[in-house]
Design an enzyme around this catalytic site. Structure first.
Site, PDB file in Angstrom:
ATOM      1  N   GLY A 130       0.807  -1.215   0.093  1.00 53.81           N
ATOM      2  CA  GLY A 130       0.090   0.014   0.049  1.00 53.81           C
ATOM      3  C   GLY A 130       0.807   1.153   0.036  1.00 53.81           C
ATOM      4  N   ILE A 132       3.644   1.780   1.666  1.00 55.98           N
ATOM      5  CA  ILE A 132       4.912   1.784   2.186  1.00 55.98           C
ATOM      6  C   ILE A 132       5.746   1.901   0.839  1.00 55.98           C
ATOM      7  CG2 ILE A 132       6.385   0.366   3.115  1.00 55.98           C
ATOM      8  CD1 ILE A 132       4.392  -1.234   4.637  1.00 55.98           C
ATOM      9  N   GLY A 183     -13.067  -1.116   3.148  1.00 56.37           N
ATOM     10  CA  GLY A 183     -12.538  -0.939   1.971  1.00 56.37           C
ATOM     11  C   GLY A 183     -11.101  -1.356   1.756  1.00 56.37           C
ATOM     12  N   GLU A 186      -9.915  -7.250  -1.003  1.00 58.27           N
ATOM     13  CA  GLU A 186     -10.376  -7.328  -2.246  1.00 58.27           C
ATOM     14  C   GLU A 186     -11.415  -7.746  -2.830  1.00 58.27           C
ATOM     15  OE1 GLU A 186      -7.588  -7.390  -4.734  1.00 58.27           O
ATOM     16  OE2 GLU A 186      -6.610  -6.478  -2.697  1.00 58.27           O
ATOM     17  N   LYS A 201       2.257 -10.560  -3.836  1.00 56.46           N
ATOM     18  CA  LYS A 201       3.346  -9.449  -3.365  1.00 56.46           C
ATOM     19  C   LYS A 201       4.589  -9.722  -3.207  1.00 56.46           C
ATOM     20  CE  LYS A 201      -0.599  -6.651  -1.608  1.00 56.46           C
ATOM     21  NZ  LYS A 201      -1.481  -6.507  -0.456  1.00 56.46           N
TER      22      LYS A 201
END
Ligand code: HSE
Length: 397
Positions: A130, A132, A183, A186, A201
């Protein structure tokens, strides 16, 4: 001259990109060194109440065929039609910045090659962690290191669920519903809960660090759907927190071992204190020893922040950033099987004679568990069967 860019998708992340751009436009333009504006927002839905309703299009060709658009933010998610759209943009020399983990994990090698061939960029900072910054640090700030291990909490939804289970005794289902409402999850939360999102990831990180495309299908992946409140409580008694850990390490023979699985993380390990939707990535290198990257791993503006940062980079870089790349690979022999992971294991067992004979500890609520050092994955599975274990999990070393 004003640089024009387009946003593909107006869901949680795409709408966040639009919001953040107009909120911070002045400082963004200063950092980009040029005036900027969003020319198109692609979405099949109607947004009649949006202040930007004149920018919406349902036709991707409006963006592709407009030479004024030189950068694109892809926030649609999924492999198709995102792959077709992104590849077409790159082939026209339009740089693309994406938050789409699935796209990068499945097709990153092809898209990086397309960017290089057309002297533009395919950026994907938002696809891991996100908010980072981790992709750019890995190939730029840490470029002098030999990185041999990366381990992290890479899925906000599951970390949020595990934190709610631990702190509030909340059931798995209630915590998941709350994560969806906020939110974080997924569209199909199975990808979060079963570890597929974290797998994508760690594939992206592994590909970038080790230089060859690692496909999700070659990575052992187990999620948190079988974690019970009893395991959370037992882990705590043992001085551990349960976390969904995505990791990759290079073995002595040069192969790499990537895996995603829930693990018991000792309280003294900094990752045990990473809670809620936060993610953390620990990078181990010969120069740095270790460095930790921490921040919000999901959500509208945190993810938009990373996408927008990439758009600014794309505007500033007129040539391909060649340090951010990896090659295609159709040979998986450099990926070691999970059975080569040898570690300590935790077993939750029925409080019967067999487990007592094995030295199980039973707490005041009747939860019995036992640990054993130095077992491979297969040995741990065999032991779990012998003990009729209700759950068994590896312990992070
Ligand atoms: N569903 C993802 C997560 C979103 O929970 O981490 C960010 O990739």
């Amino acid at each position: 001259m004003s640089v024009k860019f387009a946003v593909l998708g107006h869901g949680v992340v795409g709408s966040g990109v639009v919001e953040l751009f107009y909120k911070n436009r002045k400082s963004i333009e200063k950092r980009a060194g040029t005036e900027m504006d969003i020319k198109y927002i692609l979405d099949l839905r109607d947004f009649p109440d949006s202040p930007y309703k004149d920018k919406f299009t349902k036709d991707f060709n409006d963006i592709l065929n407009d030479d004024e658009v030189t950068a694109v933010a892809e926030c649609m998610g999924g492999v198709e039609p995102a792959f077709t759209f992104v590849k077409a943009c790159l082939e026209k020399g339009k740089s693309v910045s994406t938050s789409n983990k699935e796209l990068v994990a499945e097709k990153g090698d092809i898209l990086l090659a397309a960017a290089k061939a057309n002297n533009c960029n395919f950026f994907f900072e938002a696809s891991v962690g996100g908010a980072i910054p981790i992709i750019r640090p890995l190939h730029r700030c840490l470029a002098a290191n030999d990185i041999d291990k990366v381990a992290g909490i890479l899925n906000g939804t599951t970390n949020f669920i595990l934190t709610k289970m631990y702190n509030d005794n909340m059931s798995f289902a209630d915590a998941l519903a709350l994560a969806q409402k906020l939110g974080y999850a997924e569209k199909n939360p199975t990808a979060d809960v079963e570890g597929h999102d974290a797998c994508r990831k760690i594939c992206i990180i592994s590909s970038l660090v080790f230089g060859k495309h690692i496909y999700p299908s070659s990575v052992f992946t187990k999620g948190i759907s079988e974690i019970d409140l009893a395991d959370v409580a037992a882990a705590d008694i043992l001085g551990h927190a349960i976390k969904l850990v995505a990791s990759v390490r290079r073995l002595d023979d040069g192969r790499i071992l990537p895996a995603v699985m829930p693990m018991l993380v000792p309280h003294e390990n900094i990752m045990a204190g990473v809670n809620d939707v936060f993610n953390a990535v620990l990078v181990y290198g010969d120069g740095i020893d270790q460095a930790m990257f921490y921040g919000r791993g999901a959500g509208k503006l945190p993810t938009a922040s990373a996408v927008m940062g990439d758009v600014i980079e794309a505007v500033k870089h007129k040539v391909t950033v060649f340090s951010q790349t990896w090659t295609s690979s159709d040979d998986n022999s450099f990926v070691a099987p999970v059975n080569e992971l040898c570690t300590k294991w935790y077993f939750r067992v029925p409080a019967d004679c067999e487990s007592v004979a094995e030295g199980a500890y039973t707490d005041e609520n009747g939860i019995s568990f036992i640990t054993e050092e130095n077992l491979s994955f297969d040995e741990a599975a065999a032991k779990a069967e012998k003990l009729n274990a209700l759950a068994f999990l590896p312990v992070l070393d």
